[in-house]
Motif scaffolding. Sequence first.
Motif, PDB file in Angstrom:
ATOM      1  N   HIS A 180       1.062  -1.228  -0.067  1.00 48.31           N
ATOM      2  CA  HIS A 180      -0.111  -0.154   0.186  1.00 48.31           C
ATOM      3  C   HIS A 180       0.999   1.125   0.058  1.00 48.31           C
ATOM      4  O   HIS A 180       1.826   1.289   0.439  1.00 48.31           O
ATOM      5  N   LEU A 181       0.205   2.369  -0.391  1.00 40.63           N
ATOM      6  CA  LEU A 181       1.205   3.657  -0.621  1.00 40.63           C
ATOM      7  C   LEU A 181       1.279   4.372   0.701  1.00 40.63           C
ATOM      8  O   LEU A 181      -0.073   4.484   1.245  1.00 40.63           O
ATOM      9  N   MET A 182       2.312   4.977   0.960  1.00 36.01           N
ATOM     10  CA  MET A 182       2.242   6.063   2.112  1.00 36.01           C
ATOM     11  C   MET A 182       1.656   7.355   1.736  1.00 36.01           C
ATOM     12  O   MET A 182       1.431   7.476   0.605  1.00 36.01           O
ATOM     13  N   ASP A 183       1.015   7.943   2.739  1.00 37.77           N
ATOM     14  CA  ASP A 183       0.525   9.374   2.454  1.00 37.77           C
ATOM     15  C   ASP A 183       1.068  10.282   1.488  1.00 37.77           C
ATOM     16  O   ASP A 183       0.882  10.879   0.912  1.00 37.77           O
ATOM     17  N   ILE A 184       2.609  10.379   1.449  1.00 36.21           N
ATOM     18  CA  ILE A 184       3.435  11.027   0.583  1.00 36.21           C
ATOM     19  C   ILE A 184       3.847  10.527  -0.604  1.00 36.21           C
ATOM     20  O   ILE A 184       4.673  11.110  -1.442  1.00 36.21           O
ATOM     21  N   SER A 185       3.337   9.444  -1.110  1.00 39.54           N
ATOM     22  CA  SER A 185       3.591   8.767  -2.345  1.00 39.54           C
ATOM     23  C   SER A 185       3.483   9.717  -3.435  1.00 39.54           C
ATOM     24  O   SER A 185       2.387  10.201  -3.514  1.00 39.54           O
ATOM     25  N   VAL A 186       4.357   9.605  -4.366  1.00 39.61           N
ATOM     26  CA  VAL A 186       4.095  10.510  -5.676  1.00 39.61           C
ATOM     27  C   VAL A 186       3.192   9.840  -6.474  1.00 39.61           C
ATOM     28  O   VAL A 186       2.839  10.239  -7.826  1.00 39.61           O
ATOM     29  N   ALA A 187       2.975   8.397  -6.187  1.00 37.50           N
ATOM     30  CA  ALA A 187       1.995   7.712  -7.410  1.00 37.50           C
ATOM     31  C   ALA A 187       0.669   8.018  -7.076  1.00 37.50           C
ATOM     32  O   ALA A 187      -0.362   7.479  -7.699  1.00 37.50           O
ATOM     33  N   ILE A 188       0.089   8.750  -5.847  1.00 33.73           N
ATOM     34  CA  ILE A 188      -0.865   9.055  -5.693  1.00 33.73           C
ATOM     35  C   ILE A 188      -1.723   9.780  -6.727  1.00 33.73           C
ATOM     36  O   ILE A 188      -1.017  10.986  -7.059  1.00 33.73           O
ATOM     37  N   ASP A 189      -2.995   9.702  -7.219  1.00 34.01           N
ATOM     38  CA  ASP A 189      -3.543  10.648  -8.237  1.00 34.01           C
ATOM     39  C   ASP A 189      -2.555  10.925  -9.577  1.00 34.01           C
ATOM     40  O   ASP A 189      -2.785  11.954 -10.256  1.00 34.01           O
ATOM     41  N   LYS A 190      -1.838   9.810  -9.762  1.00 32.94           N
ATOM     42  CA  LYS A 190      -1.125  10.029 -11.070  1.00 32.94           C
ATOM     43  C   LYS A 190      -1.201   8.892 -12.070  1.00 32.94           C
ATOM     44  O   LYS A 190      -0.612   9.004 -13.093  1.00 32.94           O
ATOM     45  N   GLY A 191      -2.284   8.487 -12.078  1.00 30.67           N
ATOM     46  CA  GLY A 191      -2.606   7.428 -12.961  1.00 30.67           C
ATOM     47  C   GLY A 191      -3.646   8.350 -14.145  1.00 30.67           C
ATOM     48  O   GLY A 191      -3.599   9.373 -13.998  1.00 30.67           O
ATOM     49  N   ASP A 192      -4.228   7.420 -15.165  1.00 36.16           N
ATOM     50  CA  ASP A 192      -5.199   7.970 -16.089  1.00 36.16           C
ATOM     51  C   ASP A 192      -6.422   7.043 -16.065  1.00 36.16           C
ATOM     52  O   ASP A 192      -6.374   6.140 -16.219  1.00 36.16           O
ATOM     53  N   ASN A 193      -7.712   7.876 -15.606  1.00 34.24           N
ATOM     54  CA  ASN A 193      -8.841   7.364 -15.733  1.00 34.24           C
ATOM     55  C   ASN A 193      -9.287   6.595 -16.566  1.00 34.24           C
ATOM     56  O   ASN A 193     -10.223   5.700 -16.711  1.00 34.24           O
ATOM     57  N   ASN A 194      -8.743   7.032 -17.945  1.00 34.40           N
ATOM     58  CA  ASN A 194      -9.340   6.525 -19.062  1.00 34.40           C
ATOM     59  C   ASN A 194      -8.923   4.987 -19.188  1.00 34.40           C
ATOM     60  O   ASN A 194      -9.473   4.003 -20.001  1.00 34.40           O
ATOM     61  N   PHE A 195      -8.067   4.432 -18.454  1.00 31.28           N
ATOM     62  CA  PHE A 195      -7.622   3.175 -18.442  1.00 31.28           C
ATOM     63  C   PHE A 195      -8.526   2.259 -17.247  1.00 31.28           C
ATOM     64  O   PHE A 195      -8.139   0.844 -17.272  1.00 31.28           O
ATOM     65  N   VAL A 196      -9.154   2.924 -16.672  1.00 34.34           N
ATOM     66  CA  VAL A 196      -9.820   2.160 -15.650  1.00 34.34           C
ATOM     67  C   VAL A 196     -11.158   1.526 -15.940  1.00 34.34           C
ATOM     68  O   VAL A 196     -12.013   2.203 -16.470  1.00 34.34           O
ATOM     69  N   THR A 197     -11.442   0.213 -15.751  1.00 39.06           N
ATOM     70  CA  THR A 197     -12.819  -0.315 -15.887  1.00 39.06           C
ATOM     71  C   THR A 197     -13.874   0.143 -15.042  1.00 39.06           C
ATOM     72  O   THR A 197     -13.592   0.067 -13.736  1.00 39.06           O
TER      73      THR A 197
END
Length: 250
Positions: free
Chosen positions: A198-215
């Motif tokens: 799981h990601l820590m609160d300060i992870s750079v990966a938070i909110d960095k995906g692309d919603n267009n790829f999500v089912t």
Amino acid sequence: LHLSIRRQRQMCIRDRYASGGHYENVLFQGNTASNKAGALLNDTGPMTIVNSKFISNESGTNDGGAFLTFSEITLENVLFSGNKSGAQGGALYLGDSITASLTNVTMTGNLAIELGGAIGMPSTATLNLRNSIIWNNYDSTTDNTATSSIHVNGGTYNQTNSLVQNFSAGTNGNLNTDPLFITDTDPTTAPTALGNSHLMDISVAIDKGDNNFVTPERKDLDGRERIVNTTVDMGAYEHFVEQVFKDGFE
């Protein structure tokens, strides 16, 4: 083959061999093979794996510490952690002339004795990686080169909105920075079930995906909402602030 299955559709399994089908909510853990494909080998037919985990599996003298496929695969919200390959592809090895599409996949703490700490692929394979994290995997180069993450070997590799160690960042939403898992999985101890991806609160990966790829109907690997704060996170787990209290920190 040791499986924990809550839902299962269109599956054809002979021992640890499968011929395509759909796997959902499956735990592949602690399996070993004397040769290749520590947990699962997909022989023929397209396969989809959703909301599943490959943990602490091991192949003996050949490729695919957890999973080897000779046919097209689609993975979404899948974790590969602490797997070991006796040759290439500590977590996953792709066969010739196939296409693999990985969305919101996390691969960490995997080990390949040869090349491809997380993924190994031949020159004729195609890999599409989206909204995913590949970090802290080892191969014969330890973790100092791109092959410790993915051994592309001349194949076609497309990376979008993903965090991959030792791969270039800055375009297509890609990153190359420690994602800050709650507890790292040490690849030098693979096969191992230790770690918390799981990601820590300060992870750079938070909110960095692309919603267009999500089912749209998919949940994350914990069965929770896949998109929080309007933008999907990278990796198999969506971040929730209270998540850090889940594993004994409260």
